[in-house]
Design an enzyme around this catalytic site. Structure first.
Site, PDB file in Angstrom:
ATOM      1  N   ILE A  36       0.787  -1.146  -0.084  1.00  0.00           N
ATOM      2  CA  ILE A  36       0.060  -0.057  -0.076  1.00  0.00           C
ATOM      3  C   ILE A  36       0.791   1.411  -0.138  1.00  0.00           C
ATOM      4  O   ILE A  36       0.300   2.408   0.002  1.00  0.00           O
ATOM      5  CB  ILE A  36      -0.979  -0.068   1.355  1.00  0.00           C
ATOM      6  CG1 ILE A  36      -0.268  -0.039   2.574  1.00  0.00           C
ATOM      7  CG2 ILE A  36      -2.141  -1.076   1.118  1.00  0.00           C
ATOM      8  CD1 ILE A  36      -1.261   0.022   3.668  1.00  0.00           C
ATOM      9  N   GLY A  37       2.280   1.060  -0.165  1.00  0.00           N
ATOM     10  CA  GLY A  37       2.970   2.199  -0.065  1.00  0.00           C
ATOM     11  C   GLY A  37       4.440   1.888  -0.051  1.00  0.00           C
ATOM     12  O   GLY A  37       4.900   0.877   0.303  1.00  0.00           O
ATOM     13  N   SER A  38       5.438   2.972  -0.245  1.00  0.00           N
ATOM     14  CA  SER A  38       6.960   2.402  -0.283  1.00  0.00           C
ATOM     15  C   SER A  38       7.601   3.880  -0.157  1.00  0.00           C
ATOM     16  O   SER A  38       7.065   5.029  -0.438  1.00  0.00           O
ATOM     17  CB  SER A  38       7.209   1.775  -1.433  1.00  0.00           C
ATOM     18  OG  SER A  38       7.038   2.466  -2.626  1.00  0.00           O
ATOM     19  N   GLY A  39       8.665   3.768   0.595  1.00  0.00           N
ATOM     20  CA  GLY A  39       9.475   4.829   0.798  1.00  0.00           C
ATOM     21  C   GLY A  39      10.963   4.325   0.442  1.00  0.00           C
ATOM     22  O   GLY A  39      11.310   3.328  -0.464  1.00  0.00           O
ATOM     23  N   SER A  40      12.019   5.311   0.537  1.00  0.00           N
ATOM     24  CA  SER A  40      13.556   4.934  -0.015  1.00  0.00           C
ATOM     25  C   SER A  40      13.859   3.734   0.833  1.00  0.00           C
ATOM     26  O   SER A  40      14.702   3.032   0.050  1.00  0.00           O
ATOM     27  CB  SER A  40      14.328   6.199   0.701  1.00  0.00           C
ATOM     28  OG  SER A  40      13.745   7.368  -0.062  1.00  0.00           O
ATOM     29  N   PHE A  41      13.422   3.380   2.083  1.00  0.00           N
ATOM     30  CA  PHE A  41      14.357   2.298   2.663  1.00  0.00           C
ATOM     31  C   PHE A  41      13.003   1.374   3.220  1.00  0.00           C
ATOM     32  O   PHE A  41      13.483   0.556   3.980  1.00  0.00           O
ATOM     33  CB  PHE A  41      14.846   2.795   3.905  1.00  0.00           C
ATOM     34  CG  PHE A  41      16.143   3.653   3.318  1.00  0.00           C
ATOM     35  CD1 PHE A  41      17.385   2.929   2.643  1.00  0.00           C
ATOM     36  CD2 PHE A  41      16.016   4.973   3.459  1.00  0.00           C
ATOM     37  CE1 PHE A  41      18.143   3.896   2.173  1.00  0.00           C
ATOM     38  CE2 PHE A  41      17.099   5.750   2.884  1.00  0.00           C
ATOM     39  CZ  PHE A  41      18.189   5.282   2.067  1.00  0.00           C
TER      40      PHE A  41
ATOM     41  N   VAL B 167       5.565  -0.397   2.639  1.00  0.00           N
ATOM     42  CA  VAL B 167       4.147  -0.779   3.635  1.00  0.00           C
ATOM     43  C   VAL B 167       3.149  -1.718   2.965  1.00  0.00           C
ATOM     44  O   VAL B 167       2.860  -1.442   1.890  1.00  0.00           O
ATOM     45  CB  VAL B 167       3.643   0.694   4.011  1.00  0.00           C
ATOM     46  CG1 VAL B 167       2.341   0.616   4.611  1.00  0.00           C
ATOM     47  CG2 VAL B 167       4.596   1.683   4.457  1.00  0.00           C
TER      48      VAL B 167
ATOM     49  N   LYS C 234       4.964  -1.617   8.196  1.00  0.00           N
ATOM     50  CA  LYS C 234       6.182  -0.990   7.641  1.00  0.00           C
ATOM     51  C   LYS C 234       7.384  -1.827   7.527  1.00  0.00           C
ATOM     52  O   LYS C 234       7.821  -2.095   8.538  1.00  0.00           O
ATOM     53  CB  LYS C 234       6.193   0.328   8.252  1.00  0.00           C
ATOM     54  CG  LYS C 234       7.336   1.317   7.575  1.00  0.00           C
ATOM     55  CD  LYS C 234       7.318   2.653   8.229  1.00  0.00           C
ATOM     56  CE  LYS C 234       8.527   3.568   7.558  1.00  0.00           C
ATOM     57  NZ  LYS C 234       8.430   4.768   8.234  1.00  0.00           N
TER      58      LYS C 234
ATOM     59  N   ASP D  27       8.976  16.721   8.873  1.00  0.00           N
ATOM     60  CA  ASP D  27       8.633  16.176   7.383  1.00  0.00           C
ATOM     61  C   ASP D  27       7.210  16.349   7.325  1.00  0.00           C
ATOM     62  O   ASP D  27       6.562  15.576   6.657  1.00  0.00           O
ATOM     63  CB  ASP D  27       9.261  15.064   7.096  1.00  0.00           C
ATOM     64  CG  ASP D  27       9.080  14.528   5.691  1.00  0.00           C
ATOM     65  OD1 ASP D  27       9.194  15.464   4.800  1.00  0.00           O
ATOM     66  OD2 ASP D  27       9.131  13.352   5.391  1.00  0.00           O
TER      67      ASP D  27
END
Length: 170
Positions: A24-29, A32, A47, A141
């Site tokens: 359902i999501g993603s970031g640099s590292f 989710v 996460k 942020d």
């Protein structure tokens, strides 16, 4: 912190007591995932962070994020339910927000949000920020992508999320 019991096979992947579903999501590292508790059926967001890829500074940021989430219990701050570790990875089991983030909410409405709804969200944002301030934390942020909504409707509960850059004030 619990240990993971990841399994392959036809039943899907498990992390601890949770059946992992779609991303359902993603970031640099991190990535989710939507998940459900195997017994209770409770929906959560997991996460998943690959710790081997993190520099020492990023590992410290992760530990700071975990410390902050452990200390804060407020309806306008994303809730940390559990932490599950396995070699090279850490999983943060978080409250699931069905409504997605504020950016998508605004985008789906073509930038037009009723004043009463905007006021409702801003009051909740202020309440969350006040709790952070009372606990001597700064987020660093804040953006619509880090403000999650409990539901898709105009009465959703707004929750501040992603504390990776958060710090106690100097």
């Amino acid at each position: 912190m619990a240990q993971s019991t990841s399994r392959g096979g036809g039943g899907g992947r498990c992390v601890g007591e949770y059946m992992v579903g779609k991303q359902i999501g993603s970031g640099s590292f991190s990535v989710v995932w939507h998940a459900r508790h195997r017994v209770h059926g409770t929906e959560v967001a997991i996460k998943e962070i690959v710790t081997e890829k993190l520099s020492k500074k990023l590992q410290e940021s992760l530990m700071s994020e975990i410390d902050i989430l452990k200390q804060i219990d407020h309806p306008n701050i994303i809730r940390l339910h559990d932490i599950i570790e396995e070699p090279g990875r850490i999983h943060l089991v978080l409250e699931y927000c069905r409504g997605g983030d504020l950016y998508m909410y605004i985008h789906q409405r073509r930038g037009r949000v009723p004043e009463s709804t905007a006021k409702h969200f801003m009051q909740q944002l202020a309440a969350g920020l006040q709790i952070l301030r009372e606990n001597n934390f700064i987020h660093r942020d804040l953006k619509p992508q880090n403000l999650l909504l409990s539901t898709h409707d105009d009465n959703a509960v707004l929750k501040i999320a992603d504390f990776g850059f958060a710090r106690p004030p100097i």
